[in-house]
Each structure stands twice: as C-alpha cells, then as structure tokens.
Design a protein around this motif. Structure first.
Motif, mmCIF file in Angstrom:
data_model
loop_
_atom_site.group_PDB
_atom_site.id
_atom_site.type_symbol
_atom_site.label_atom_id
_atom_site.label_comp_id
_atom_site.label_asym_id
_atom_site.label_seq_id
_atom_site.Cartn_x
_atom_site.Cartn_y
_atom_site.Cartn_z
ATOM 1 N N LEU A 50 -43.563 5.520 -32.883
ATOM 2 C CA LEU A 50 -44.627 4.718 -32.270
ATOM 3 C C LEU A 50 -44.567 3.234 -32.634
ATOM 4 O O LEU A 50 -44.768 2.385 -31.752
ATOM 5 C CB LEU A 50 -45.992 5.305 -32.624
ATOM 6 C CG LEU A 50 -46.282 6.677 -31.995
ATOM 7 C CD1 LEU A 50 -47.606 7.230 -32.511
ATOM 8 C CD2 LEU A 50 -46.301 6.602 -30.476
ATOM 9 N N PRO A 51 -44.284 2.847 -33.891
ATOM 10 C CA PRO A 51 -44.143 1.410 -34.170
ATOM 11 C C PRO A 51 -42.993 0.765 -33.398
ATOM 12 O O PRO A 51 -43.090 -0.400 -32.995
ATOM 13 C CB PRO A 51 -43.894 1.361 -35.683
ATOM 14 C CG PRO A 51 -44.480 2.626 -36.211
ATOM 15 C CD PRO A 51 -44.240 3.642 -35.139
ATOM 16 N N ASP A 52 -41.913 1.512 -33.179
ATOM 17 C CA ASP A 52 -40.802 0.984 -32.382
ATOM 18 C C ASP A 52 -41.245 0.747 -30.942
ATOM 19 O O ASP A 52 -40.901 -0.272 -30.331
ATOM 20 C CB ASP A 52 -39.613 1.956 -32.404
ATOM 21 C CG ASP A 52 -38.981 2.085 -33.780
ATOM 22 O OD1 ASP A 52 -39.226 1.203 -34.629
ATOM 23 O OD2 ASP A 52 -38.255 3.069 -34.004
ATOM 24 N N LEU A 53 -42.001 1.706 -30.407
ATOM 25 C CA LEU A 53 -42.486 1.553 -29.033
ATOM 26 C C LEU A 53 -43.436 0.364 -28.924
ATOM 27 O O LEU A 53 -43.369 -0.404 -27.954
ATOM 28 C CB LEU A 53 -43.178 2.834 -28.578
ATOM 29 C CG LEU A 53 -42.314 4.099 -28.552
ATOM 30 C CD1 LEU A 53 -43.136 5.288 -28.064
ATOM 31 C CD2 LEU A 53 -41.075 3.917 -27.687
ATOM 32 N N ALA A 54 -44.308 0.208 -29.913
ATOM 33 C CA ALA A 54 -45.236 -0.925 -29.901
ATOM 34 C C ALA A 54 -44.465 -2.253 -29.962
ATOM 35 O O ALA A 54 -44.833 -3.228 -29.292
ATOM 36 C CB ALA A 54 -46.211 -0.823 -31.066
ATOM 37 N N TYR A 55 -43.407 -2.282 -30.750
ATOM 38 C CA TYR A 55 -42.566 -3.478 -30.845
ATOM 39 C C TYR A 55 -41.940 -3.806 -29.489
ATOM 40 O O TYR A 55 -41.960 -4.958 -29.032
ATOM 41 C CB TYR A 55 -41.483 -3.257 -31.899
ATOM 42 C CG TYR A 55 -40.382 -4.299 -31.886
ATOM 43 C CD1 TYR A 55 -40.530 -5.504 -32.565
ATOM 44 C CD2 TYR A 55 -39.192 -4.067 -31.195
ATOM 45 C CE1 TYR A 55 -39.527 -6.469 -32.544
ATOM 46 C CE2 TYR A 55 -38.178 -5.012 -31.169
ATOM 47 C CZ TYR A 55 -38.350 -6.217 -31.846
ATOM 48 O OH TYR A 55 -37.351 -7.158 -31.819
ATOM 49 N N LEU A 56 -41.379 -2.796 -28.833
ATOM 50 C CA LEU A 56 -40.733 -2.999 -27.538
ATOM 51 C C LEU A 56 -41.749 -3.395 -26.467
ATOM 52 O O LEU A 56 -41.477 -4.251 -25.618
ATOM 53 C CB LEU A 56 -39.986 -1.740 -27.132
ATOM 54 C CG LEU A 56 -38.809 -1.339 -28.034
ATOM 55 C CD1 LEU A 56 -38.301 0.053 -27.677
ATOM 56 C CD2 LEU A 56 -37.680 -2.365 -27.937
ATOM 57 N N GLU A 57 -42.942 -2.772 -26.516
ATOM 58 C CA GLU A 57 -43.984 -3.116 -25.546
ATOM 59 C C GLU A 57 -44.415 -4.573 -25.688
ATOM 60 O O GLU A 57 -44.643 -5.261 -24.694
ATOM 61 C CB GLU A 57 -45.184 -2.189 -25.726
ATOM 62 C CG GLU A 57 -44.930 -0.769 -25.251
ATOM 63 C CD GLU A 57 -46.067 0.176 -25.591
ATOM 64 O OE1 GLU A 57 -46.731 0.643 -24.654
ATOM 65 O OE2 GLU A 57 -46.295 0.439 -26.776
#
Length: 626
Positions: A50-57
């Motif tokens: 989830l932190p990776d997804l938030a970073y990409l978003e």
C-alpha cells in the motif's frame, strides 16, 4: 504492446467501494494506464504494498493513471462489503476497490498469490504482472514507459480520471481503529493504541460503568517518526504496547520501529528499527541500526522484550539494556510447523502474552493460538491446522477452529483470544483442552438486547477479573467483567479526535434546536435523533454510528451502534433539577443510492435544558444533511 492479451473486463455488477460509479475498461478506464492490485486485507504483504501504491498515485496524480484494488478474499469474513469497507478506511486507501465475488477476476487474470499487481495499458491490453512486495521501482519504470508509449500511439486519455472518494466517520469516542490496549492496575492507567490517529491515549483506569478521563496523549496525531516530548512526537499507526516500570514500549508498526515512552519525563525515543522496512530474518544488530518489519505486538519479561514481527512471520527478542535485537522463533517461511524455535514456521504473529514459562501468540494467517516453551525453546500449537483451515468451532482443541485471531491475553490459567474475524472473544483452557465463546455474536455488531457485539476486535488485555477489548472497527474500547460478563463501553472524558488527520473530513450536517427543552429531573429521559437526507440517499448500516452527550466537561453518556434503526434512540441518565447546556455529538455515514461512496456526517447540538419535576420524559433532535 499490441501482442499482449486484452485485460478481462471489470464487472460493473460487482460491489465497488471508494468510487461513485463502477469503472470499466470499455468506458471510464479507456485511455487510462491502470494498475490492478489483487489483495486481501488480512495479508501483511498486501499491507506492505500500500505505501508503494500511495507513492505511485502521488507521483502520477496529474497523469491518466489509476490504481484499482481488486479484493479477492482469503477468509470468509473478508468477502463481505461491510468488512472490506472498514478495511479500506483502516488502511486509508485512496483508490477505488472492486470486491471480487467468488474470486472470478482472480481466475480470469490467472492470479496465484496475494498480492499480485497487473499493469494494463491505455488500449486495455495487459502490459505485465508481478507478484509479492518490494516492486516499487520496477512498477514505477513500467508505468512511465506505458504512459510514454500510449502518448506516442495516441491512445492515452487527456488527463486523470475524476471520481468521488470515501471518507472515514469521525467517531464520537475520540478513537479511530484502536489496535491494542494495555491496563495498568498498579498505576491506575489504561493505555490505548489509537492507531489511525497515530498516537497513544493514556487514560485513568475506568470504573465499572466504563467512566474514565484522559491523562495524556502521546503523539501529536501527525504521521511521522519524530522523537522528543510526548506532545510533539509522531507515530505511524502504532499497535502493541508493553509496560516495563516507568517505561511504555510501543510497536510503531508502519514505521517498523520500537519506541520507548518515559512516563515520568513524558518523552519518546526510538530503541529499535531504522524507520524503513527491512527484510532481515536473523538480526543481531544494536537498536536503531537493526531493520525491523511490521512489529505488531510486544511482551516484556524482565529486561527482554519479545516482538511479534508480522512481516517476516517471526518472533524476535530485544535485549533492552544492550539494545541487541535478533530473531528468536520462526524460520521466516509462512506456515504452521511446530518444533525447535529456529526450525518452526509461523504465519503473521500478531498478538503476544506471557504466562509462566510460556509465550503465547496469536498466529493470525493460520488461525491459530500457539505457544513457545521458553526453557525448551519449542513451539507448540494449541488451536489451528494451517493456512486455509479456519472456522468458528468451540469445544475440544483438536476440532476447534478460529478465524484470523489478532490478540491473546492471560486470565489466571486461561488464555483469552481475540477471534478477530469471528467478531468474538474466546476462552482457551490449556489444561482442559477446550475453548469456548465468552462474548460476541459471530457477526459485526456493537450491542443488541443487552448483548455485547464486536466488529473485528484487534487487541485485549486482562487485569484481575476485568478484560479490556480494543473493538477496532467500532472505534471504541470495551470493559468486560469476566466473572459475570457484564460490560460497558469505555467513555474517556477529554478525549477528542485530533483536528489534523490524514484525510480531510468535511462536516456534512447542520443541527439546530429552535427552543429550550424542558425535561424531567431525577429520572432517565428518552432521546431520539432524526436526520433529513438528500434525495436518493440512505443511512449506512455498515459503518458504526456513535453518540456522546456531555454537560460541561462531564460526559453523561456515550454509545456506539452498528446497523442501528433510525431515528437513533438512547437514554440519558437521570439529571438533577436546574438548568444546563448539553452538548450532543453524533457521527454516522450516509450513502447515495447506487454509489460505492459513503459520506461522513458529524452534527452536534448545543441544547439548553431545564430539568424540573414536571418536565417531559422525552425529546427529539433533528439534523439536516446538505
């Protein structure tokens, strides 16, 4: 890209959350670069993504790029819209989520494990897929390249997709998804990991009616990992707590750190962890030089702190005077295998409790309660069979089943278990070899006909004959008298939700009272709360509603309801004669018909009341939602 297969369509008939409409490749997603995240909310590896997804978003927020979560449930409890909605709020997910009914999309995309990420180009064709965590850099490069190729080919949309997102209800209890709780009878204190407020609440030990008052907050409420004075220190979704003299230890889970709070000086310092997730399965470094991986709970014996390290499926030991931190039990392989500590296999240990020579732990992914003989250094399973063997069965331990337990506590010779996904607390008797349900109905709830309901309780602690339960998804802590199972919701005077939160929570309701109320003195009075909603909207039965009534600095009543019948009805305790200004807070959510987005509402009233012998026995409040 043209040689790649076309992405199977996302069903508009499935339940969608965190978006105001279903999103399909043939319509809304056309021209968008889409990253599908196949996840299930129990899974620690899915949490780590989830932190990776938030970073990409955030990086691609101005591009035609979108993450869509595809929730393909492992456990039965995870297949319900209500529980997935709570998980979306608990994990503060900002992207749309589709509930993959009967794992249909899982099959169509030939997914084999959680998490799996599938990148789809603007032409609706699959670019590639990757499984597991730790793939941020590779995904980043693939997204950038896919955007560039789509722009060159003229298949890219002009900009990002616009849609409505859901927001969490601001509970009247002042808590947000509390994870763990710790009672200190000697110091007459109660410590609560107020996880989604990124802080720890210290309150007085409640009385039998659950009345308590705030002593201190540890943490500013801001997300971070700053040490220093308690009111300025920052945390990132803390969980497990342990007390060692005048020091409170906290598992700062999403910071991958262990923090120590000096309860005399009210200061916070880091004693282990670097603040970055690590993949070390052996350890051996000192304090802040040793990387950790999602520490979830703590237990202290002497100067040794045991850590339920959920990320690598292990239990670690931290020697507090020296600062040496290293693995103790679990090979790192996710499974259920007993035997010597170094060879045993664990599966996301999430709760710890010490009793005599045993360290008990809730091994959540194998739905087990297990223990370590600390002298023999051997792991033994009491309840549990494996990664996909779970249920809700009381009785003899060999036949008993749990569903993703997250907490354990000691009560005499009994082990109390937070059977989280069964929404129950159970009592395990190792000597008798049996387990039984103490409280909880087996489905999400708060209270019904005087019975205690729970909604995914995550932590518990027994002090004497009193059990304290972190009723996580109900945003509250509950006190239970173990001999007779009498219970009360804990009300903490002075505890409020922080002004600053991770996501803006707009107030969507107004409340007024046109004339003072005249109510009967010396007797309980009945109150009702009505709301007027916009056309095409309905009150949510899936999110908890809560009410708090206070008079000056004194809380007169607090109540949490789940699936309540509206108008909300509650009883105000008897008040003495005289005039008073009562402050009434209500929190709930409402949803627009046909949409996957629900909106929080937090109306409040300042009610001038005259309490007299001839006053009315009931009154009613109304809020209008814009």
């Amino acid at each position: 890209m043209n040689a790649n297969p076309r992405a199977p369509e996302l069903q508009s008939s499935f339940a969608w959350l965190n978006t105001d409409r279903p999103l399909t490749f043939s319509k809304d997603l056309k021209g968008q670069v889409v990253l599908l995240d196949f996840w299930t909310y129990c899974c620690i590896n899915c949490m780590h993504v989830l932190p990776d997804l938030a970073y990409l978003e955030e990086k691609y927020k101005d591009e035609p790029f979108l993450v869509v979560g595809v929730h393909s449930a492992k456990f039965t409890n995870e297949g319900q819209r209500q529980t997935v909605r709570a998980a979306v709020g608990r994990y503060e997910i900002a992207h749309p989520v589709i509930i993959d009914e009967e794992m249909a999309l899982w099959g169509e995309y030939t997914v084999r494990s959680w998490p799996t990420l599938v990148l789809v180009g603007p032409d609706g064709k699959i670019v590639g897929a990757v499984a597991g965590e730790g793939n941020r850099d590779g995904l980043d490069k693939a997204i950038a390249q896919t955007l560039a190729e789509g722009r060159a080919a003229g298949t890219l949309a002009a900009g990002p997709l616009k849609f409505e997102r859901e927001q969490s209800v601001r509970a009247a209890t002042g808590l947000a998804f509390p994870g763990k709780v710790l009672a200190d009878p000697k110091g007459k204190r109660l410590f609560i990991a107020d996880s989604n407020h990124n802080r720890i609440a210290v309150a007085s030990l409640p009385d039998a009616e659950g009345r308590s008052s705030l002593i201190r907050l540890i943490g500013s409420g801001l997300l971070g990992r700053e040490d220093g004075p308690a009111d300025r220190a920052t945390f990132h979704h803390p969980q497990g707590l342990a007390l060692m003299g005048s020091t409170l230890l906290a598992a700062d889970t999403e910071n991958h750190m262990i923090r120590a709070v000096d309860l005399d000086a009210w200061t916070v310092r880091t004693v282990a962890g670097t603040g970055v997730q690590g993949y070390d399965r052996a350890g051996g470094k000192l304090g802040t030089k040793q990387v950790l991986n999602s520490p979830w709970d703590l237990a202290v014996e002497g100067s040794t702190c045991y850590i339920a390290m959920a990320g690598p499926h292990q239990i670690w030991r931290l020697d507090l005077p020296m600062g040496l931190c290293r693995a103790f039990a679990g090979s790192g392989r996710e499974n259920l295998v007993d035997g010597p500590v170094e060879a045993a296999a664990l599966a996301q240990p999430s709760g710890l409790a010490l009793s005599g020579n045993y360290l008990y732990f809730a091994d959540s992914e194998v739905s087990a309660v297990r223990r370590i003989d600390l002298a023999a250094e051997q792991v033994e399973t009491l309840v549990g069979r494996g990664l996909f063997d779970y249920g809700d069965i009381d009785g003899a331990l060999p036949e008993a089943r749990l569903q993703h337990p997250l907490g354990v506590a000691i009560w005499g010779e009994k082990i109390l278990v937070a059977d989280t996904y069964n929404h129950k607390i159970k009592e395990l008797d190792p000597k008798a070899g049996r387990i039984r349900t103490l409280v909880g109905t087996g489905k999400p709830g708060a209270q019904a006909d005087g019975r205690l309901g729970l909604f995914e309780p995550g932590g518990l602690h027994a002090a004497g004959d009193v059990l304290y339960i972190a009723d996580t998804n109900n945003h509250r802590v509950v006190r239970v008298s173990l001999p007779d199972l009498a219970w009360s919701e804990i009300t903490i005077e002075g505890l409020e939700a922080p002004e600053l939160s991770g996501r803006a929570e707009a107030e969507h309701a107004t409340a007024t009272l046109t004339a003072p109320a005249s109510l009967r003195a010396g007797a309980a009075t009945e109150w009702r709360v009505r709301v007027r909603l916009p056309d095409g909207a309905h009150l949510s039965e899936e999110a908890p509603a809560s009410i708090r009534v206070s008079r000056g600095g004194t809380v007169l009543m607090q109540r949490t309801m789940l699936g309540a019948t509206w108008p909300l009805a509650f009883e105000l305790p008897a008040q003495p004669s005289g005039n008073a200004d009562l402050h009434v807070q209500v929190s709930f959510a409402y949803c627009h018909d046909g949409m996957g987005v629900c909106v929080p509402a937090n109306p409040s009233w300042s009610v001038p009341v005259s309490f007299t012998e001839r006053g009315e026995s009931a009154t009613e409040l109304t809020a209008a939602v814009a």
